[in-house]
Write a protein that holds these residues in place. Structure first.
Motif, mmCIF file in Angstrom:
data_model
loop_
_atom_site.group_PDB
_atom_site.id
_atom_site.type_symbol
_atom_site.label_atom_id
_atom_site.label_comp_id
_atom_site.label_asym_id
_atom_site.label_seq_id
_atom_site.Cartn_x
_atom_site.Cartn_y
_atom_site.Cartn_z
ATOM 1 N N TRP A 153 -16.590 13.478 21.236
ATOM 2 C CA TRP A 153 -16.756 13.498 19.782
ATOM 3 C C TRP A 153 -18.154 13.030 19.394
ATOM 4 N N LEU A 154 -18.611 11.934 19.989
ATOM 5 C CA LEU A 154 -19.933 11.408 19.656
ATOM 6 C C LEU A 154 -21.035 12.410 19.962
ATOM 7 N N ASP A 155 -20.933 13.060 21.100
ATOM 8 C CA ASP A 155 -21.981 13.995 21.500
ATOM 9 C C ASP A 155 -22.072 15.215 20.584
ATOM 10 N N ALA A 156 -21.062 15.414 19.761
ATOM 11 C CA ALA A 156 -21.087 16.532 18.812
ATOM 12 C C ALA A 156 -21.621 16.110 17.441
ATOM 13 N N GLN A 157 -21.990 14.834 17.278
ATOM 14 C CA GLN A 157 -22.434 14.339 15.975
ATOM 15 C C GLN A 157 -23.954 14.453 15.833
ATOM 16 N N ALA A 158 -24.394 14.890 14.668
ATOM 17 C CA ALA A 158 -25.822 15.078 14.429
ATOM 18 C C ALA A 158 -26.609 13.773 14.520
ATOM 19 N N ALA A 159 -25.960 12.647 14.267
ATOM 20 C CA ALA A 159 -26.656 11.362 14.278
ATOM 21 C C ALA A 159 -26.860 10.802 15.681
ATOM 22 N N VAL A 160 -26.274 11.445 16.697
ATOM 23 C CA VAL A 160 -26.317 10.916 18.069
ATOM 24 C C VAL A 160 -27.413 11.600 18.868
ATOM 25 N N ASP A 161 -28.216 10.798 19.545
ATOM 26 C CA ASP A 161 -29.242 11.295 20.458
ATOM 27 C C ASP A 161 -28.603 11.460 21.835
ATOM 28 N N THR A 162 -28.279 12.672 22.198
ATOM 29 C CA THR A 162 -27.588 12.914 23.464
ATOM 30 C C THR A 162 -28.511 12.814 24.667
ATOM 31 N N SER A 163 -29.812 12.660 24.439
ATOM 32 C CA SER A 163 -30.726 12.432 25.556
ATOM 33 C C SER A 163 -30.692 10.993 26.034
ATOM 34 N N LYS A 164 -30.058 10.122 25.248
ATOM 35 C CA LYS A 164 -29.917 8.704 25.592
ATOM 36 C C LYS A 164 -28.511 8.433 26.117
ATOM 37 N N GLY A 165 -28.390 7.420 26.966
ATOM 38 C CA GLY A 165 -27.083 6.998 27.428
ATOM 39 C C GLY A 165 -26.286 6.364 26.305
ATOM 40 N N ILE A 166 -24.992 6.250 26.512
ATOM 41 C CA ILE A 166 -24.085 5.619 25.553
ATOM 42 C C ILE A 166 -23.781 4.197 26.013
ATOM 43 N N GLY A 167 -23.727 3.283 25.066
ATOM 44 C CA GLY A 167 -23.297 1.921 25.353
ATOM 45 C C GLY A 167 -21.864 1.711 24.917
ATOM 46 N N THR A 168 -21.228 0.683 25.448
ATOM 47 C CA THR A 168 -19.894 0.313 24.981
ATOM 48 C C THR A 168 -19.761 -1.197 25.030
ATOM 49 N N GLN A 169 -19.119 -1.752 24.030
ATOM 50 C CA GLN A 169 -18.912 -3.200 23.973
ATOM 51 C C GLN A 169 -17.495 -3.483 23.518
ATOM 52 N N GLY A 170 -16.923 -4.582 24.032
ATOM 53 C CA GLY A 170 -15.545 -4.914 23.717
ATOM 54 C C GLY A 170 -15.343 -6.411 23.639
#
Length: 289
Positions: A153-170
């Motif tokens: 879903w994120l990779d389909a969003q215009a605001a997301v730079d798909t050339s960068k890795g994704i972070g996750t925090q919990g």
């Protein structure tokens, strides 16, 4: 970790109620969660309530990102009380640093949206018995499926730079979710941070977070609470050793705060330690994303 014993320790005295009521008054002035199908924005940020399909149903969450440009994405796993104002404030702060942040509702298989106003509400309304059956559905496999859907879903969003890795925090129960997420989508998730996370080392579970590090391609920040470390003093060392054996970068540190110290509406909130944890998180993302 945040179990029923911990919640009993947090049983609210009159003094604690006063502290939390004060915190609630402060956050009441902050931006509120949006209702379904609506969007809010200011000069810097856009905040939207979103939903998308997963293998297990329709997941919902809150997506906040800068109003202009493309940005590295972050998957935000909340604690046991899930989506609420205090967590949205944390998401907005991170988004203002230049990230597109998706906070997920981990309980979506059973309920949609916000269930508690804050920890005062959680305590007052038997929150732990309410969420316990929902939490039982959250294991390595289910969280892995959710992470895969969230990344797609994120990779389909215009605001997301798909050339960068994704972070996750919990946070709290969300701590191990970050490792399982990184293991499920190693090609995209490149950084994972756990704050006072419970269950990172489970000797009797083959998919314990510390046992799946070799399936990841991420750097890790494991921020441990003092009281959690006192109860399970070997776990930080076991996790660090497992990360070293897997060839993964991992900073494992005990912070000067009790369980929940990073969350503003928690009875254990400790601002100096919370600010240090935030700085360390930004450093992880700067290095890994």
């Amino acid at each position: 970790m945040c179990d029923e014993a911990k919640l009993k320790e947090w049983a609210l005295s009159r003094r604690q109620l006063g502290v939390l009521a004060g915190a609630a008054a402060v956050t009441a002035c902050a931006p509120e969660a949006v209702t379904a199908g609506t969007e809010t924005s200011d000069a810097a940020l856009i905040q939207t309530k979103v939903s998308f399909e997963t293998a297990d149903g329709t997941m919902d969450g809150v997506f906040v990102h800068p109003a202009e440009g493309k940005h590295p994405a972050v998957i935000f796993w909340p604690d046991i009380a899930s989506i609420r104002t205090a967590k949205i404030d944390m998401v907005r702060r991170l988004a203002a640093e230049g990230f597109a942040v998706l906070m997920l509702n981990p309980y979506y298989r059973d309920v949609a949206g916000q269930q508690f106003d804050d920890f005062t509400d959680f305590f007052a309304n038997d929150g732990f018995p309410k969420v316990t059956p929902w939490r039982r559905k959250l294991d390595a496999d289910s969280i892995g499926r959710d992470a895969g859907s969230a990344v797609e879903w994120l990779d389909a969003q215009a605001a997301v730079d798909t050339s960068k890795g994704i972070g996750t925090q919990g946070y709290c129960m969300g701590g191990p979710f970050t490792v399982w997420s990184a293991a499920a989508v190693p090609t995209r998730i490149k950084a994972a941070a756990s704050f006072h996370g419970g269950g990172l080392v489970r000797s009797d579970y083959e998919k314990s977070p510390h046992k799946v590090l070799g399936q990841t391609d991420a750097g890790f920040l494991i921020a441990v609470a003092q009281d959690d470390d006192a109860k399970e003093p070997t776990h930080k060392d076991e996790f660090a050793a497992a990360a070293k054996a897997a060839g993964r970068l991992a900073v494992v540190e005990v912070y000067a705060g009790g369980h929940g110290w990073t969350v503003p509406d928690s009875p254990s909130y400790a601002e100096p330690a919370a600010e240090k944890a935030y700085t360390d998180l930004l450093s992880l993302y700067s290095q890994q994303l």
